[in-house]
Scaffold this motif. Structure first.
Motif, PDB file in Angstrom:
ATOM      1  N   SER A  47       0.941  -1.338   0.099  1.00 36.37           N
ATOM      2  CA  SER A  47       0.164   0.067  -0.055  1.00 36.37           C
ATOM      3  C   SER A  47       0.989   1.303  -0.056  1.00 36.37           C
ATOM      4  CB  SER A  47      -0.893  -0.029   1.206  1.00 36.37           C
ATOM      5  OG  SER A  47      -0.121  -0.016   2.460  1.00 36.37           O
ATOM      6  N   PHE A  48       2.128   0.983   0.056  1.00 39.61           N
ATOM      7  CA  PHE A  48       3.154   2.215   0.132  1.00 39.61           C
ATOM      8  C   PHE A  48       2.765   3.214  -1.132  1.00 39.61           C
ATOM      9  CE2 PHE A  48       7.433   4.300  -0.219  1.00 39.61           C
ATOM     10  CZ  PHE A  48       7.284   5.032   0.740  1.00 39.61           C
ATOM     11  N   PRO A  49       2.589   2.983  -2.254  1.00 40.81           N
ATOM     12  CA  PRO A  49       2.384   3.934  -3.447  1.00 40.81           C
ATOM     13  C   PRO A  49       1.060   4.659  -3.194  1.00 40.81           C
ATOM     14  CG  PRO A  49       3.202   2.012  -4.343  1.00 40.81           C
ATOM     15  CD  PRO A  49       2.780   1.518  -2.918  1.00 40.81           C
ATOM     16  N   GLU A  50       0.271   4.101  -2.377  1.00 43.83           N
ATOM     17  CA  GLU A  50      -1.205   5.032  -2.233  1.00 43.83           C
ATOM     18  C   GLU A  50      -0.773   6.084  -1.162  1.00 43.83           C
ATOM     19  OE1 GLU A  50      -0.950   1.422  -2.465  1.00 43.83           O
ATOM     20  OE2 GLU A  50      -2.108   1.294  -4.648  1.00 43.83           O
ATOM     21  N   LYS A  51       0.022   5.769  -0.411  1.00 42.40           N
ATOM     22  CA  LYS A  51       0.303   6.592   0.904  1.00 42.40           C
ATOM     23  C   LYS A  51       1.085   8.065   0.369  1.00 42.40           C
ATOM     24  CE  LYS A  51       0.125   3.765   4.710  1.00 42.40           C
ATOM     25  NZ  LYS A  51      -0.868   4.481   5.424  1.00 42.40           N
ATOM     26  N   LEU A  52       1.819   7.373  -0.764  1.00 41.27           N
ATOM     27  CA  LEU A  52       2.710   8.592  -1.507  1.00 41.27           C
ATOM     28  C   LEU A  52       1.823   9.455  -2.150  1.00 41.27           C
ATOM     29  CD1 LEU A  52       5.667   6.508  -3.093  1.00 41.27           C
ATOM     30  CD2 LEU A  52       5.920   7.750  -0.963  1.00 41.27           C
ATOM     31  N   SER A  53       0.819   9.226  -2.880  1.00 41.03           N
ATOM     32  CA  SER A  53      -0.156   9.733  -3.667  1.00 41.03           C
ATOM     33  C   SER A  53      -1.005  10.729  -2.717  1.00 41.03           C
ATOM     34  CB  SER A  53      -1.096   8.887  -4.386  1.00 41.03           C
ATOM     35  OG  SER A  53      -0.375   8.091  -5.358  1.00 41.03           O
ATOM     36  N   LYS A  54      -1.242  10.026  -1.502  1.00 41.37           N
ATOM     37  CA  LYS A  54      -1.860  10.828  -0.397  1.00 41.37           C
ATOM     38  C   LYS A  54      -1.127  11.930   0.095  1.00 41.37           C
ATOM     39  CE  LYS A  54      -4.298  10.127   3.994  1.00 41.37           C
ATOM     40  NZ  LYS A  54      -4.576   9.397   5.203  1.00 41.37           N
ATOM     41  N   ALA A  55       0.201  11.723   0.447  1.00 40.36           N
ATOM     42  CA  ALA A  55       0.948  12.800   0.863  1.00 40.36           C
ATOM     43  C   ALA A  55       0.878  13.894  -0.285  1.00 40.36           C
ATOM     44  CB  ALA A  55       2.415  12.321   1.358  1.00 40.36           C
ATOM     45  N   ILE A  56       1.094  13.574  -1.516  1.00 41.16           N
ATOM     46  CA  ILE A  56       1.243  14.671  -2.574  1.00 41.16           C
ATOM     47  C   ILE A  56      -0.035  15.649  -2.437  1.00 41.16           C
ATOM     48  CG2 ILE A  56       1.171  14.960  -4.756  1.00 41.16           C
ATOM     49  CD1 ILE A  56       3.163  12.873  -5.025  1.00 41.16           C
ATOM     50  N   LYS A  57      -1.217  14.959  -2.426  1.00 38.26           N
ATOM     51  CA  LYS A  57      -2.511  15.648  -2.247  1.00 38.26           C
ATOM     52  C   LYS A  57      -2.501  16.595  -0.990  1.00 38.26           C
ATOM     53  CE  LYS A  57      -5.119  12.131  -4.679  1.00 38.26           C
ATOM     54  NZ  LYS A  57      -6.262  11.142  -4.630  1.00 38.26           N
ATOM     55  N   ILE A  58      -2.156  15.962   0.050  1.00 36.88           N
ATOM     56  CA  ILE A  58      -2.128  16.863   1.410  1.00 36.88           C
ATOM     57  C   ILE A  58      -0.931  18.210   1.036  1.00 36.88           C
ATOM     58  CG2 ILE A  58      -1.234  17.003   3.662  1.00 36.88           C
ATOM     59  CD1 ILE A  58      -2.047  13.812   3.943  1.00 36.88           C
ATOM     60  N   VAL A  59       0.138  17.806   0.417  1.00 37.54           N
ATOM     61  CA  VAL A  59       0.950  19.158   0.341  1.00 37.54           C
ATOM     62  C   VAL A  59       0.368  20.144  -0.635  1.00 37.54           C
ATOM     63  CG1 VAL A  59       3.262  19.756  -0.849  1.00 37.54           C
ATOM     64  CG2 VAL A  59       3.104  17.718   0.793  1.00 37.54           C
ATOM     65  N   LYS A  60      -0.562  19.613  -1.417  1.00 36.44           N
ATOM     66  CA  LYS A  60      -1.051  20.578  -2.423  1.00 36.44           C
ATOM     67  C   LYS A  60      -1.860  21.583  -1.545  1.00 36.44           C
ATOM     68  CE  LYS A  60      -0.866  17.983  -6.753  1.00 36.44           C
ATOM     69  NZ  LYS A  60      -1.482  17.328  -7.668  1.00 36.44           N
ATOM     70  N   GLN A  61      -2.361  21.231  -0.495  1.00 37.39           N
ATOM     71  CA  GLN A  61      -3.235  21.984   0.352  1.00 37.39           C
ATOM     72  C   GLN A  61      -2.333  22.862   1.331  1.00 37.39           C
ATOM     73  OE1 GLN A  61      -5.664  18.950   2.358  1.00 37.39           O
ATOM     74  NE2 GLN A  61      -6.589  18.417   0.459  1.00 37.39           N
ATOM     75  N   GLY A  62      -0.949  22.867   0.903  1.00 31.86           N
ATOM     76  CA  GLY A  62      -0.371  23.912   1.894  1.00 31.86           C
ATOM     77  C   GLY A  62       0.332  23.348   3.064  1.00 31.86           C
ATOM     78  N   ASN A  63       0.121  21.946   3.359  1.00 28.77           N
ATOM     79  CA  ASN A  63       0.790  21.130   4.315  1.00 28.77           C
ATOM     80  C   ASN A  63       2.114  20.457   4.143  1.00 28.77           C
ATOM     81  OD1 ASN A  63      -1.813  21.733   6.375  1.00 28.77           O
ATOM     82  ND2 ASN A  63      -2.763  20.463   4.792  1.00 28.77           N
ATOM     83  N   ALA A  64       3.016  20.208   5.198  1.00 32.05           N
ATOM     84  CA  ALA A  64       3.902  19.165   5.065  1.00 32.05           C
ATOM     85  C   ALA A  64       3.339  18.020   5.525  1.00 32.05           C
ATOM     86  CB  ALA A  64       5.121  19.892   5.970  1.00 32.05           C
ATOM     87  N   VAL A  65       4.149  17.035   5.219  1.00 37.46           N
ATOM     88  CA  VAL A  65       3.773  15.705   5.508  1.00 37.46           C
ATOM     89  C   VAL A  65       5.237  14.908   5.786  1.00 37.46           C
ATOM     90  CG1 VAL A  65       2.833  13.365   4.801  1.00 37.46           C
ATOM     91  CG2 VAL A  65       1.903  15.468   4.101  1.00 37.46           C
ATOM     92  N   ILE A  66       5.039  14.105   7.171  1.00 35.25           N
ATOM     93  CA  ILE A  66       6.343  13.237   7.500  1.00 35.25           C
ATOM     94  C   ILE A  66       5.649  11.772   7.617  1.00 35.25           C
ATOM     95  CG2 ILE A  66       7.572  15.114   8.665  1.00 35.25           C
ATOM     96  CD1 ILE A  66       6.552  14.025  11.133  1.00 35.25           C
ATOM     97  N   PHE A  67       6.602  10.996   7.476  1.00 36.12           N
ATOM     98  CA  PHE A  67       6.046   9.532   7.660  1.00 36.12           C
ATOM     99  C   PHE A  67       6.853   9.173   8.881  1.00 36.12           C
ATOM    100  CE2 PHE A  67       5.042  10.280   3.366  1.00 36.12           C
ATOM    101  CZ  PHE A  67       4.340   9.318   2.867  1.00 36.12           C
ATOM    102  N   ALA A  68       5.922   8.119   9.574  1.00 36.65           N
ATOM    103  CA  ALA A  68       6.300   7.627  10.786  1.00 36.65           C
ATOM    104  C   ALA A  68       6.053   6.061  10.896  1.00 36.65           C
ATOM    105  CB  ALA A  68       5.435   8.250  12.237  1.00 36.65           C
ATOM    106  N   TYR A  69       6.956   5.373  11.648  1.00 35.64           N
ATOM    107  CA  TYR A  69       7.083   4.091  11.560  1.00 35.64           C
ATOM    108  C   TYR A  69       7.152   3.551  13.163  1.00 35.64           C
ATOM    109  CZ  TYR A  69       8.392  -0.638   9.987  1.00 35.64           C
ATOM    110  OH  TYR A  69       8.378  -1.966   9.502  1.00 35.64           O
ATOM    111  N   HIS A  70       6.288   2.753  13.671  1.00 32.64           N
ATOM    112  CA  HIS A  70       6.336   1.999  15.020  1.00 32.64           C
ATOM    113  C   HIS A  70       7.655   1.230  15.033  1.00 32.64           C
ATOM    114  CE1 HIS A  70       5.041  -0.069  18.502  1.00 32.64           C
ATOM    115  NE2 HIS A  70       4.121   0.857  18.497  1.00 32.64           N
ATOM    116  N   VAL A  71       8.394   1.418  16.156  1.00 36.98           N
ATOM    117  CA  VAL A  71       9.448   0.797  16.455  1.00 36.98           C
ATOM    118  C   VAL A  71       9.691   0.571  18.035  1.00 36.98           C
ATOM    119  CG1 VAL A  71      11.003   2.182  14.645  1.00 36.98           C
ATOM    120  CG2 VAL A  71      10.800   3.067  16.829  1.00 36.98           C
TER     121      VAL A  71
END
Length: 296
Positions: free
Chosen positions: A115-139
């Motif tokens: 599902s990773f490509p879908e998350k990338l596409s989602k991030a791009i849409k969020i950025v177009k709204q003027g927001n920054a996006v970081i990715f987090a991973y449970h460790v």
């Protein structure tokens, strides 16, 4: 959107392997390390890419990737004179970014998941709204990373760098999406106590404006940092296991280029022939033949 791969630094954690070569050119199983972050940008639909590295290593990376034309990309190169921090990438790459939004990925980060490509596409849409996006991973060891805290709407409300008492198990990965105003914010960042322009400082600026969102990578996605000997070995073992089991390669950039339509499958056949003596080239040829048979 444009993409930046930060492949700088001296790779001291990997000495003596990196005394004479960039760590991004070291093998992660059957491909150079830099293929993995490059594949992430390609999967995100990004075709204009800037590779930032050291004066020593840039010619080697350029010899490997060239201008990217053969795989439908436009790759350019810039030198980071000294390891002055991740945030300096936006200062070095200001002209390259121009009027576009930008994705930055670190050259030793590896991502894999259905599902990773879908998350990338989602991030791009969020950025177009003027927001920054970081990715987090449970460790399990968040104290070793930058840690992020966020609400049920994925809005970030706290970031801490290697906290002694983490309030979250979510580590910030080396993948960041920013709107175009990053080129105005980056020069305003002051060096940290260790003399670097920290990416955490950039994220704090967006956090103060309540424009920092977090995309979590769940159990079905793997994130690996190949920056140490053990991590490099673990990453190679992981990739080998996936590829041997599935018969499909991870981060085969020529295959991704054909699937995404950056090049034709006939172009893929030519690239396969150039590498026909290797298993990698044979794999590309099989991908071409499978496509040809399915098309008939």
């Amino acid at each position: 959107m444009r993409g930046i791969i930060l492949a700088g630094g001296s790779g001291t954690r990997l000495y003596p392997l990196t005394r004479s070569i960039s760590k991004q050119l070291l093998p992660v199983y059957d491909k150079p390390m830099i293929y993995y972050p490059l594949s992430v940008l390609m999967l995100a639909g990004i075709t204009e890419i800037l590779v930032i590295s050291t004066e020593r290593d840039t010619p080697l990376l350029e010899d490997l990737l060239k201008d990217g034309k053969k795989i439908g990309l436009k790759i350019s190169y810039k030198i980071q004179e000294n390891p002055n921090g991740i945030a300096e990438a936006f200062i070095i790459g200001r002209e390259f970014i121009g009027n576009d939004d930008v994705c930055l990925i670190l050259g030793d980060n590896i991502f894999y998941g259905h599902s990773f490509p879908e998350k990338l596409s989602k991030a791009i849409k969020i950025v177009k709204q003027g927001n920054a996006v970081i990715f987090a991973y449970h460790v399990k060891n968040p104290q070793d990373y930058g840690v992020v805290e966020f609400d049920k709407n994925n809005c970030v409300y706290a970031i801490s760098e290697k906290p002694k008492k983490p309030m979250s198990n979510y580590a910030i990965t080396g993948l960041y999406f920013y709107p175009n105003n990053i080129i105005e914010k980056a020069p305003k960042v002051s060096p940290s106590d260790r003399g670097e322009l920290e990416i955490t400082s950039i994220n704090q600026l967006y956090l103060k404006e309540k424009k920092l969102l977090c995309e979590t990578l769940g159990r079905g996605i793997a994130w690996l940092d190949a920056g140490s000997h053990q991590n490099l070995l673990d990453a190679s073992i992981f990739i080998e296991a996936i590829e041997s089991r599935q018969g499909l390669k991870v981060a085969a950039i020529e295959e991704i280029a054909a699937i995404k339509g950056y090049i034709s499958y006939e172009d893929l056949s030519i690239l396969a022939k150039e590498q026909e003596a290797s298993q990698y080239g044979q794999y590309l040829h099989n991908i071409y033949m499978n496509h040809k048979n399915e098309s008939n």
